[in-house]
Design a protein around this motif. Structure first.
Motif, PDB file in Angstrom:
ATOM      1  N   SER A   1       0.854  -1.178   0.000  1.00 25.87           N
ATOM      2  CA  SER A   1       0.000   0.000   0.000  1.00 25.87           C
ATOM      3  C   SER A   1       0.896   1.235   0.000  1.00 25.87           C
ATOM      4  O   SER A   1       1.998   1.210   0.573  1.00 25.87           O
ATOM      5  CB  SER A   1      -0.889   0.005   1.246  1.00 25.87           C
ATOM      6  OG  SER A   1      -1.752  -1.107   1.256  1.00 25.87           O
ATOM      7  N   PRO A   2       0.449   2.326  -0.635  1.00 29.54           N
ATOM      8  CA  PRO A   2       1.323   3.505  -0.774  1.00 29.54           C
ATOM      9  C   PRO A   2       1.844   4.064   0.548  1.00 29.54           C
ATOM     10  O   PRO A   2       3.036   4.353   0.678  1.00 29.54           O
ATOM     11  CB  PRO A   2       0.434   4.515  -1.503  1.00 29.54           C
ATOM     12  CG  PRO A   2      -0.529   3.673  -2.283  1.00 29.54           C
ATOM     13  CD  PRO A   2      -0.820   2.495  -1.385  1.00 29.54           C
ATOM     14  N   VAL A   3       0.924   4.236   1.526  1.00 27.00           N
ATOM     15  CA  VAL A   3       1.301   4.842   2.806  1.00 27.00           C
ATOM     16  C   VAL A   3       0.786   3.970   3.948  1.00 27.00           C
ATOM     17  O   VAL A   3      -0.379   3.577   3.931  1.00 27.00           O
ATOM     18  CB  VAL A   3       0.684   6.257   2.941  1.00 27.00           C
ATOM     19  CG1 VAL A   3       1.056   6.883   4.270  1.00 27.00           C
ATOM     20  CG2 VAL A   3       1.117   7.155   1.780  1.00 27.00           C
ATOM     21  N   PRO A   4       1.632   3.647   4.936  1.00 20.85           N
ATOM     22  CA  PRO A   4       3.056   3.970   5.032  1.00 20.85           C
ATOM     23  C   PRO A   4       3.959   2.886   4.455  1.00 20.85           C
ATOM     24  O   PRO A   4       5.181   3.039   4.416  1.00 20.85           O
ATOM     25  CB  PRO A   4       3.271   4.074   6.541  1.00 20.85           C
ATOM     26  CG  PRO A   4       2.374   2.995   7.086  1.00 20.85           C
ATOM     27  CD  PRO A   4       1.137   3.013   6.181  1.00 20.85           C
ATOM     28  N   HIS A   5       3.367   1.783   4.003  1.00 16.24           N
ATOM     29  CA  HIS A   5       4.143   0.591   3.624  1.00 16.24           C
ATOM     30  C   HIS A   5       5.186   0.885   2.553  1.00 16.24           C
ATOM     31  O   HIS A   5       6.373   0.555   2.717  1.00 16.24           O
ATOM     32  CB  HIS A   5       3.192  -0.507   3.170  1.00 16.24           C
ATOM     33  CG  HIS A   5       2.074  -0.761   4.108  1.00 16.24           C
ATOM     34  ND1 HIS A   5       0.956   0.054   4.159  1.00 16.24           N
ATOM     35  CD2 HIS A   5       1.874  -1.725   5.042  1.00 16.24           C
ATOM     36  CE1 HIS A   5       0.135  -0.394   5.080  1.00 16.24           C
ATOM     37  NE2 HIS A   5       0.661  -1.469   5.636  1.00 16.24           N
ATOM     38  N   ALA A   6       4.752   1.461   1.423  1.00 21.49           N
ATOM     39  CA  ALA A   6       5.692   1.751   0.340  1.00 21.49           C
ATOM     40  C   ALA A   6       6.725   2.783   0.774  1.00 21.49           C
ATOM     41  O   ALA A   6       7.883   2.728   0.346  1.00 21.49           O
ATOM     42  CB  ALA A   6       4.943   2.218  -0.902  1.00 21.49           C
ATOM     43  N   GLU A   7       6.312   3.721   1.619  1.00 22.15           N
ATOM     44  CA  GLU A   7       7.261   4.727   2.108  1.00 22.15           C
ATOM     45  C   GLU A   7       8.350   4.063   2.957  1.00 22.15           C
ATOM     46  O   GLU A   7       9.530   4.417   2.856  1.00 22.15           O
ATOM     47  CB  GLU A   7       6.526   5.785   2.922  1.00 22.15           C
ATOM     48  CG  GLU A   7       5.605   6.662   2.091  1.00 22.15           C
ATOM     49  CD  GLU A   7       4.877   7.703   2.915  1.00 22.15           C
ATOM     50  OE1 GLU A   7       4.353   8.657   2.314  1.00 22.15           O
ATOM     51  OE2 GLU A   7       4.828   7.558   4.156  1.00 22.15           O
ATOM     52  N   ILE A   8       7.942   3.127   3.797  1.00 23.33           N
ATOM     53  CA  ILE A   8       8.917   2.418   4.637  1.00 23.33           C
ATOM     54  C   ILE A   8       9.844   1.579   3.767  1.00 23.33           C
ATOM     55  O   ILE A   8      11.071   1.565   3.958  1.00 23.33           O
ATOM     56  CB  ILE A   8       8.198   1.554   5.684  1.00 23.33           C
ATOM     57  CG1 ILE A   8       7.439   2.450   6.672  1.00 23.33           C
ATOM     58  CG2 ILE A   8       9.193   0.658   6.435  1.00 23.33           C
ATOM     59  CD1 ILE A   8       6.501   1.702   7.612  1.00 23.33           C
TER      60      ILE A   8
END
Length: 270
Positions: free
Chosen positions: A38-45
């Motif tokens: 998922s874009p936030v926060p998973h992809a950010e992490i």
């Protein structure tokens, strides 16, 4: 109509392949370890890991973003991606059961507390009789939403209501609240049309809410089973790249990144 994960595996797999190729812009790079998130926060992490930690660990990490809660699992099951990072253990258990998939958890990374939000109310106590509350329409997260309301004295569920609870399992509803079941991603946009909405942490953050500050009520992190996981198809748990990523996602560097960036709205669970 409730959209619990009752779609056949074959149909989902076809959708996963189509969406996966669209998101990936072509086939999977054989040298890359591809993670659906998922874009936030998973992809950010994951992007933090890719930019700061992966190279030194010998991991060629590629992050593919998906905005729904079905395709990352079907893409993992059919091999379009190597792993996913977006879901909780109760959701994964329910998905496997309904779709006859065999995806397993590798490591728990973080908790995104589910929260109740409103454009017009300052407190959950301000909910008026007959108010409309939007909640996620898919299994597990719908039950989480109802349990959040119960934990804050807003409703009471029937004894034994579990991870598939729906509004039909409400035993007491003192304010006569009406419930509008919507796709999780639509919940932030629904706030202009309802009195309040229970929103998943990632979608709340994407909508520029700060859950730790803006939620009228927020899930407690204590003894919470809903941490978000790195998951793979069964049999790949001990693959070299899987173990590398699991170690990086639970490193002190990632914990500090989560604490600094999300200020209590996302909580490291390791």
């Amino acid at each position: 109509m409730r959209n619990s994960v009752k779609i056949t595996t074959a149909v989902l797999a076809a959708g996963a392949l189509s969406l996966g190729l669209t998101a990936c812009g072509g086939g999977k790079d054989d040298d890359a370890f591809v993670v659906a998130a998922s874009p936030v926060p998973h992809a950010e992490i994951l992007t933090y890991v890719k930019d700061n930690l992966a190279k030194d660990a010998g991991l060629n990490l590629e992050v593919k973003e998906f905005t729904d809660y079905i395709t990352p699992n079907t893409a993992t099951q059919d091999g379009s991606v190597d792993a996913n990072y977006f879901q909780t253990q109760p959701y994964l258990d329910n998905f496997n059961k309904k779709n006859h998939t065999d995806i397993v958890s590798v490591v728990s990374v973080h908790l995104e507390p589910l929260g109740l939000y409103s454009r017009s109310l300052k407190s959950a106590d301000d909910l008026k009789k007959g108010a409309t509350v939007a909640i996620p329409n898919e299994a597990v997260n719908e039950a989480r939403a109802l349990k959040l309301l119960e934990a804050n004295g807003i409703i009471k569920l029937k004894s034994g209501a579990g991870t598939e609870a729906t509004p039909k399992d409400i035993e007491k509803n003192p304010k006569g609240l009406k419930f509008k079941e919507l796709e999780p991603a639509q919940l932030p946009r629904s706030l202009d049309d309802v009195d309040a909405a229970v929103i998943n942490g990632n979608y709340a953050i994407e909508a520029d809410f700060k859950p730790a500050k803006d939620a009228l009520v927020l899930e407690s992190a204590k003894d919470n089973p809903n941490s978000n996981l790195l998951a793979v198809k069964k049999g790949h748990e001990n693959d070299k790249d899987v173990k590398k990523l699991a170690k990086l996602l639970t490193s002190p560097e990632v914990k500090k990144f989560i604490e600094d960036k999300y200020d209590g709205s996302v909580i490291a669970s390791f």
